[in-house]
Structures are given as C-alpha cells and as structure tokens.
Motif scaffolding. Structure first.
Motif, PDB file in Angstrom:
ATOM      1  N   SER A 170      -7.956 -11.037  -1.662  1.00  0.00           N
ATOM      2  CA  SER A 170      -6.468 -10.801  -0.791  1.00  0.00           C
ATOM      3  C   SER A 170      -5.672 -11.600  -1.949  1.00  0.00           C
ATOM      4  N   GLN A 171      -5.972 -12.198  -3.117  1.00  0.00           N
ATOM      5  CA  GLN A 171      -5.181 -12.681  -3.972  1.00  0.00           C
ATOM      6  C   GLN A 171      -4.771 -11.595  -4.867  1.00  0.00           C
ATOM      7  N   THR A 172      -3.258 -11.375  -4.737  1.00  0.00           N
ATOM      8  CA  THR A 172      -3.108 -10.004  -5.539  1.00  0.00           C
ATOM      9  C   THR A 172      -1.715 -10.543  -6.608  1.00  0.00           C
ATOM     10  N   ASP A 173      -1.945  -9.951  -7.731  1.00  0.00           N
ATOM     11  CA  ASP A 173      -0.610  -9.868  -8.474  1.00  0.00           C
ATOM     12  C   ASP A 173      -0.236  -8.613  -9.009  1.00  0.00           C
ATOM     13  N   VAL A 174       0.795  -8.672  -9.744  1.00  0.00           N
ATOM     14  CA  VAL A 174       1.290  -7.127 -10.069  1.00  0.00           C
ATOM     15  C   VAL A 174       0.254  -6.236 -10.873  1.00  0.00           C
ATOM     16  N   ASN A 175      -0.511  -7.128 -11.688  1.00  0.00           N
ATOM     17  CA  ASN A 175      -1.626  -6.241 -12.472  1.00  0.00           C
ATOM     18  C   ASN A 175      -2.554  -5.665 -11.447  1.00  0.00           C
ATOM     19  N   ASP A 176      -2.985  -6.456 -10.209  1.00  0.00           N
ATOM     20  CA  ASP A 176      -3.816  -6.038  -9.262  1.00  0.00           C
ATOM     21  C   ASP A 176      -3.381  -4.893  -8.761  1.00  0.00           C
ATOM     22  N   VAL A 177      -1.996  -4.787  -8.369  1.00  0.00           N
ATOM     23  CA  VAL A 177      -1.232  -3.865  -7.539  1.00  0.00           C
ATOM     24  C   VAL A 177      -1.416  -2.400  -8.351  1.00  0.00           C
ATOM     25  N   SER A 178      -1.190  -2.429  -9.636  1.00  0.00           N
ATOM     26  CA  SER A 178      -1.198  -1.196 -10.449  1.00  0.00           C
ATOM     27  C   SER A 178      -2.354  -0.734 -10.498  1.00  0.00           C
ATOM     28  N   ALA A 179      -3.494  -1.527 -10.977  1.00  0.00           N
ATOM     29  CA  ALA A 179      -4.968  -1.367 -10.959  1.00  0.00           C
ATOM     30  C   ALA A 179      -5.393  -0.615  -9.969  1.00  0.00           C
TER      31      ALA A 179
ATOM     32  N   LEU B 292      14.064  -7.031   1.206  1.00  0.00           N
ATOM     33  CA  LEU B 292      12.793  -6.577   0.344  1.00  0.00           C
ATOM     34  C   LEU B 292      11.972  -7.872  -0.194  1.00  0.00           C
ATOM     35  N   PRO B 293      10.842  -8.172   0.454  1.00  0.00           N
ATOM     36  CA  PRO B 293      10.291  -9.407  -0.683  1.00  0.00           C
ATOM     37  C   PRO B 293      10.131  -9.029  -2.058  1.00  0.00           C
ATOM     38  N   ALA B 294      10.480 -10.072  -2.803  1.00  0.00           N
ATOM     39  CA  ALA B 294      10.461  -9.928  -4.171  1.00  0.00           C
ATOM     40  C   ALA B 294       9.115  -9.228  -4.695  1.00  0.00           C
ATOM     41  N   PHE B 295       7.872  -9.677  -4.558  1.00  0.00           N
ATOM     42  CA  PHE B 295       6.673  -9.178  -4.800  1.00  0.00           C
ATOM     43  C   PHE B 295       6.547  -7.462  -4.659  1.00  0.00           C
ATOM     44  N   PHE B 296       7.161  -7.044  -3.883  1.00  0.00           N
ATOM     45  CA  PHE B 296       7.037  -5.528  -3.388  1.00  0.00           C
ATOM     46  C   PHE B 296       8.209  -4.952  -4.154  1.00  0.00           C
ATOM     47  N   ARG B 297       9.000  -5.533  -4.853  1.00  0.00           N
ATOM     48  CA  ARG B 297      10.025  -4.768  -5.816  1.00  0.00           C
ATOM     49  C   ARG B 297       9.376  -4.625  -7.240  1.00  0.00           C
ATOM     50  N   TYR B 298       8.209  -5.066  -7.356  1.00  0.00           N
ATOM     51  CA  TYR B 298       7.502  -4.921  -8.727  1.00  0.00           C
ATOM     52  C   TYR B 298       6.357  -3.732  -8.534  1.00  0.00           C
ATOM     53  N   ASN B 299       6.436  -2.894  -9.771  1.00  0.00           N
ATOM     54  CA  ASN B 299       5.443  -1.851 -10.034  1.00  0.00           C
ATOM     55  C   ASN B 299       5.439  -0.933  -8.748  1.00  0.00           C
ATOM     56  N   VAL B 300       6.536  -0.712  -8.086  1.00  0.00           N
ATOM     57  CA  VAL B 300       6.718   0.359  -7.167  1.00  0.00           C
ATOM     58  C   VAL B 300       6.234   1.655  -7.695  1.00  0.00           C
ATOM     59  N   ARG B 301       5.438   2.547  -6.909  1.00  0.00           N
ATOM     60  CA  ARG B 301       5.252   3.681  -7.251  1.00  0.00           C
ATOM     61  C   ARG B 301       5.690   5.006  -6.072  1.00  0.00           C
ATOM     62  N   VAL B 302       6.027   6.151  -6.651  1.00  0.00           N
ATOM     63  CA  VAL B 302       6.705   7.038  -5.856  1.00  0.00           C
ATOM     64  C   VAL B 302       6.063   8.474  -6.172  1.00  0.00           C
ATOM     65  N   GLU B 303       5.872   9.381  -5.240  1.00  0.00           N
ATOM     66  CA  GLU B 303       5.266  10.592  -5.769  1.00  0.00           C
ATOM     67  C   GLU B 303       6.704  11.605  -5.695  1.00  0.00           C
ATOM     68  N   MET B 304       6.673  12.565  -6.468  1.00  0.00           N
ATOM     69  CA  MET B 304       7.913  13.174  -6.799  1.00  0.00           C
ATOM     70  C   MET B 304       7.571  14.701  -7.149  1.00  0.00           C
ATOM     71  N   ARG B 305       8.443  15.626  -6.646  1.00  0.00           N
ATOM     72  CA  ARG B 305       8.627  16.841  -6.985  1.00  0.00           C
ATOM     73  C   ARG B 305      10.101  17.343  -7.305  1.00  0.00           C
ATOM     74  N   CYS B 306      10.347  18.327  -7.802  1.00  0.00           N
ATOM     75  CA  CYS B 306      11.441  18.856  -8.202  1.00  0.00           C
ATOM     76  C   CYS B 306      12.178  19.481  -7.005  1.00  0.00           C
ATOM     77  N   SER B 307      13.674  19.549  -6.829  1.00  0.00           N
ATOM     78  CA  SER B 307      14.194  20.235  -5.735  1.00  0.00           C
ATOM     79  C   SER B 307      14.848  21.774  -6.029  1.00  0.00           C
ATOM     80  N   THR B 308      14.298  22.496  -5.163  1.00  0.00           N
ATOM     81  CA  THR B 308      14.832  24.163  -5.231  1.00  0.00           C
ATOM     82  C   THR B 308      16.023  24.245  -4.853  1.00  0.00           C
ATOM     83  N   LEU B 309      16.984  23.292  -4.237  1.00  0.00           N
ATOM     84  CA  LEU B 309      18.149  23.635  -3.921  1.00  0.00           C
ATOM     85  C   LEU B 309      19.127  23.644  -5.242  1.00  0.00           C
TER      86      LEU B 309
END
Length: 657
Positions: free
Chosen positions: A225-234, A338-355
């Motif tokens: 349950s102890q988590t820092d930004v390194n744990d999040v990414s790993a 937004l809690p500060a911790f959740f603003r670090y090392n955010v990850r999003v899945e992306m694709r290009c737009s066909t529009l």
C-alpha cells in the motif's frame, strides 16, 4: 522516460556527483574561488535556481578565459540554465565548457561527464532522442567510475529503445556486465529491470518483458500500500506487459495498485486541450498505430516530463504521439481538484485521428528534391518506414563514398546528406551541421525553391533546442517568407505558411496562415498544397462550430464530403449500448475513452476505434463497444454510402456512489 536522476545510485554516487572540483584562479581577498564554487553548489542543492545561476556566472567571470577553471564553471552554469528552462543557453554553455576540458586530463572526467549527461537530459526533454543518445554515449566514454558509467548507459538504453533497439540491447548488456559484481540497491536493480522491460515491450517480446517488469516491482518492495512515483511507473509497466502477454487478470491487479482510475478524491478529467495527432502528416501516422505516453501535470496545468513508454508502430510513432501530448493543458480548477500525487507519471493510451487526414507537406518537398536530383543523374532512394537505425549506416557510407570520389561539396554528396538530415536517429546538432552543408550544395547547384526549402527549414529548426515551443519555430522560419527565392514561388511560400500553421497552438493564427494558402490565386485549384490548406482550414472551422463554412471550405478541396463535421445536419443520437466492464468494476476502476467512428446511412455505428483511453487498455474495448451499440437517426444518401464519417464521442466510466 526519465527514472529520476543519478541519485538513484545511492548516497555514495550523490556525494560523488555533487562533489566540488578544485579550480585555480586569482581570487579577490573577500572570498576564494573554491569558496565561491562551494556557495554556488550549495545554492544548486537548495534548489534556488536563479541565485545558483547568478553564482555560477560570478564564478565564470573570476576564472581566466580559455582555462580549465572556466570550463568547469561553464558546465555547472549549463545545468543551472537548463533548470530555468533556458535550454539553448544551456547547450551553448555546455559545449563551450567541454571545449575547455581536455579528455586527456583524468581530473576533469567528472565535469566532462556532467556536461555530456546534462546535454543528454536537455535533448531528451525536447524529445530529441537521437541527440540525447549521442550525448549519453559521450557521457559513458567520459565516466571514470562505475556509478557514472552505469547512469550514462541506462539513460542511453532508454533513448536508444525508441531510435535503435539493437543498440539499446547492447547498452543493457554492458550495464548488466558492469553492475553484476557491484552491490546495487533495490532502486537501481528496479531501474535496470524496467529498462529491459520497456525495450522488450517495444520489440514485441511480451513474456520476457513481463518477467523483467514484475521483477522491478519486487525490487521496489512489491505490491504494498506504500506507493511512490517509481512504484506507479513500475506497476504500470507490469500491467501493460501482463496484458500484452495475455494475462488480463494479472494486468488488472498491477494496474489497480498504480492508483490510476482509483482516485480517493476528485476525478481525473480529460484536458481542456487534448488533441490527438491526425493520421498521415509528417510522421505518416496510421490508424493502426498506438502508443502509451507518460507525463506529469504541473501546478499551472502545463504538461511536463513527457516520454513514450510503448508503441505499436515503432519508435518514431512513439515520439510523435509524445510530441502531441506536450500541447495538452488542464485548467487551474481541474488541477486544484486533482490530488497532487495523481498528476505525476500519468499514462494515456493514444491513436491518431482519421478526421481530416492531412497530406504531408515535407513529403511534397521531398518529391521535388528527388525530381530535381533525377534531372542531375542522381537518385534519392526512399527508405522503409521505421528503418532509420539500419539505413543510417548505409547513408553514412554513401556520404563517405561520395566525398572520397567527388569531394565534400560536390552534388554527389547531396542525396546522402539530405537523407541523413531527415533520419530520425541523427541528433539535432549533427543534423544542423549536415543541413547547412546540404543547403550550400543545393544553392550552388541552382536547386529550385521547393527542392531546397526543406533544407533551409531544417537549418533553422535544428538551430534551437526549443524549436518545438510555441513561437520559437515561427520566429525561426518567418524570415524565409521575405527571401525572394521563396516569396516569388507560390508553392514554396505556401509550404512555409502551411508548416508554420502546423506548429502554432493559436487557432486564430493558424486560420490566418491557412487562409493565405487557400486564397493564393497563383496555386491551381487542385494543387496539393491548396488542398492541404483547405482540409486543415475546414477542420479548424468545424472545431469552432461553424459547420456551414467548414462544409463550403471542404467542398473547395474537391474531396469526398461525407465527414460529420461538414454536414449541415449530422445524424441525431438516439441511444448507446455497452456495459461497465465487470473486471474494472471488481477492481474499482474509473476512467474514460474518446472514441472515433463513422455512422452508416441506416444509423448504425461502424469503424469505431478508441483514440484516447485512461487508464491505458482498461476501458478501450468497453468504450468502442459502447459506441458500436449506439444508434443514430437514418440519413438519406443517394449512393447508399456513409451517413456520416469522422464523428467522435467521449465515454465516461464512473462507479456508483
């Protein structure tokens, strides 16, 4: 992706890197040069960026021009400049400092390492991974301790993962051999394991990647349950690798322990500016390309520390998606909620737009260069997409052969020079030198404006580390519009205007630039540059809600007008399908997707695909299924074709309560 700094190697390495280097100069009676050095270093450690820069500049002024002491001061000044977001000045200071630090002097090894390592960080931050790799390789050579060498190699492996995977593999082999006899702490072992995992992910070796990723989590203490930004990414690495390796339950367990989609307070809302890159364009993005990008949201809502993590489509694809993320922004109100911790090392899945897929401007210029070279009895071979790490060897050999046979300024050297300038694994600084050489040859040989324009733009674009920033590119390229060779050529001036429009974040300014091209009477009605301008302008007008003007503009392009954006009355939404994923509900995930799709004349959704997903992979399928089950009003089409193409919809997944 940066995994922190060399402090990860423990207190011993931190002390080593921060240690003072003796400098010799005539000092005033009040303080010695060494005392000034210590004071400046203390300000660096304290984090007082402005005061630290001033201190290093005072020290620089006290040292003798051309001396090694001046070189040391300049390298430290470079780091202070970078922390103040003055990247170009930082590069100049680092290069000037390195010129004064002889490689033959072992007492200067640490400062040479520091300068090269800082140059690597600067280039990496600008997403110039090829340039960063060059600097990290030089840092590895300069390093005289295992700790500094390991830091360099691991940084090199990271950037090479997205430019030359084979070289990244070789770098990690060196790191493993170097660290095997040493006693490394858990953080360092986790860092090495993560480097292996991400390289293997991007090479499609999902099972081995999963093994390394899970090991990294264990080295950081496991799923506690102890988590820092390194744990999040790993843990996120382990989740992605497990999912791609066909172990979805395991993937969700690791993803759940990242905290993504499980905020204790507030919601992770999409940014107010969150565009995905259009398919096509200069990077030749394709609908099947996908990337996961990591970033941090600053207190001001500005995106920082952007880095690619994984891409289906290759390293160039990964970096192009990362460049798009740099333009995202959140409002102060969103950031505050937004809690500060959740603003670090955010990850999003992306694709290009066909529009409104965009024709490539630089490909048009490349074609003109190839045509002109053919008239001179030379060829400009096309290269396979994503093969730059392989082709660069061939291109360098071709350049050396041309220089040996005909001389460095002969037209025979131009084709390989041109290819190297546009090769993704050639760093910014080298690319600038090559572009200047190629432009001089093209000018001397009387190349037509559109053939030489790409080189002239490359010279200006690669002249600055900050060329990606809003306004910097325009300041560099705008003078070309006043040069008669381009101003008097309708295609050349239109290409310049289009490229400037691509690189500005101001929609008003973009519209003005595009309108100039669209209304240029010297261009034929079906000229590719005019068509490109009209497509972009119609997209801009649609985004502003002016569908009537967007339709008229798109009609002028002569292309098929079945996009929803240009219809006076798009199909009316009737209902949606889909359900909340059971697995996500069981693990307590919330999130969202942005889904793009077409609507048939019968009102049914087809060609649905998620272009954004948060957290990555969790709601991608559910988002597309939700829109697949949606129904719209029927639309009459005489040809029985699409009722509407290029519609998009955000789908939120929120738990009850």
């Amino acid at each position: 992706m940066r995994f922190g700094n060399v402090g990860l190697f423990g207190a011993g390495m931190t002390a080593l890197v921060a240690g003072a280097v003796q400098v010799v100069a005539q000092a005033p009676a009040s303080t010695t040069v060494q005392q000034d050095f210590d004071a400046a270093a203390a300000l660096d450690t304290k984090g007082d960026k402005t005061a630290a820069l001033a201190a290093w500049e005072r020290l620089e002024a006290r040292t003798k021009p051309g001396s090694r002491s001046r070189g040391v001061a300049l390298t430290r000044k470079s780091a202070a400049l970078f922390k103040l977001d003055r990247s170009d000045d930082a590069v100049i200071a680092a290069r000037a400092g390195l010129a004064l630090l002889p490689a033959s002097d072992p007492t200067l090894a640490e400062d040479r390492w520091r300068a090269y390592y800082n140059l690597g960080i600067i280039a990496e931050d600008a997403l110039d991974y090829a340039g960063a790799s060059d600097s990290y390789a030089s840092a590895e050579t300069a390093a005289d301790t295992p700790a500094l060498k390991a830091a360099s190699i691991l940084a090199l492996a990271n950037t090479k993962t997205f430019t030359d995977p084979a070289a990244a593999d070789a770098a990690l082999a060196r790191a493993d051999a170097l660290l095997k006899p040493l006693k490394a702490d858990g953080k360092l072992k986790a860092l090495v394991a993560r480097r292996h995992a991400i390289l293997l992910l991007n090479r499609g070796a999902y099972d081995p990647a999963r093994v390394y990723a899970i090991d990294a989590v264990k080295q950081l203490g496991g799923l506690t349950s102890q988590t820092d930004v390194n744990d999040v990414s790993a843990r996120s690495d382990a989740a992605i690798a497990s999912l791609l390796a066909g172990k979805p339950d395991e993937a969700r367990r690791y993803m759940a322990m990242t905290g993504a989609g499980r905020l204790t307070k507030g919601e992770f809302d999409p940014a107010v500016q969150m565009d995905v890159p259009p398919c096509g364009g200069e990077a030749d993005l394709r609908p099947a390309d996908m990337a996961v990008v990591e970033f941090t949201i600053g207190d001001d809502g500005v995106v920082r520390n952007v880095a690619p993590i994984y891409a289906a489509g290759g390293g160039a694809v990964a970096l192009e998606f990362a460049r798009a993320v740099r333009d995202w922004s959140w409002t102060p109100e969103q950031v505050k909620a937004l809690p500060a911790f959740f603003r670090y090392n955010v990850r999003v899945e992306m694709r290009c737009s066909t529009l409104f897929e965009r024709p490539s401007i630089t490909k048009f210029l490349d074609s003109d260069m190839a045509t002109w070279l053919e008239s001179k009895g030379l060829s400009l071979p096309s290269e396979e997409r994503g093969a730059d790490a392989v082709s660069v060897v061939r291109q360098r050999a071709a350049l050396a052969a041309a220089e040996a046979k005909s001389g460095p300024t002969s037209i025979a050297a131009l084709p390989p020079l041109y290819q190297l300038v546009n090769n993704a694994v050639v760093g910014r600084e080298e690319s600038n030198v090559l572009a200047r050489r190629a432009l001089a040859i093209a000018e001397a040989q009387g190349a037509p404006p559109t053939a030489r324009l790409s080189l002239d733009i490359s010279v200006r674009e690669t002249g600055s580390t900050d060329s990606w920033k809003d306004g910097t590119y325009a300041r560099a390229v705008t003078p070309l519009l006043s040069m008669p060779v381009y101003a008097n050529d309708p295609k050349a001036r239109s290409a310049i205007l289009l490229l400037m429009a691509e690189r500005t974040s101001s929609r008003t300014r973009r519209g003005v630039l595009l309108q100039q091209v669209a209304d240029d009477k010297a261009l034929a009605a079906n000229d590719p540059l005019r068509v490109g301008a009209l497509i972009r302008l119609a997209s801009l007008q649609q985004q502003a809600g002016d569908t009537a003007t967007a339709r008229a503009t798109f009609d002028r392009s002569g292309l098929a007008a079945n996009q929803c954006a240009i219809l006076d009355a798009p199909p009316r939404f009737l209902s949606a399908g889909g359900t909340f994923p059971n697995e996500a509900m069981a693990w307590g995930f919330e999130g969202w997707t942005k889904t793009q799709f077409d609507v048939g004349a019968d009102g049914r959704v087809i060609h649905q695909r998620a272009v954004l997903s948060y957290p990555p992979f969790v709601f991608t399928k559910a988002g597309t299924e939700t829109m697949a089950g949606a129904r719209y009003s029927k639309t009459f089409r005489p040809d029985g074709g699409l009722g509407c193409g290029g519609l998009s919809q955000q789908v939120r997944f929120k738990l009850p309560g």
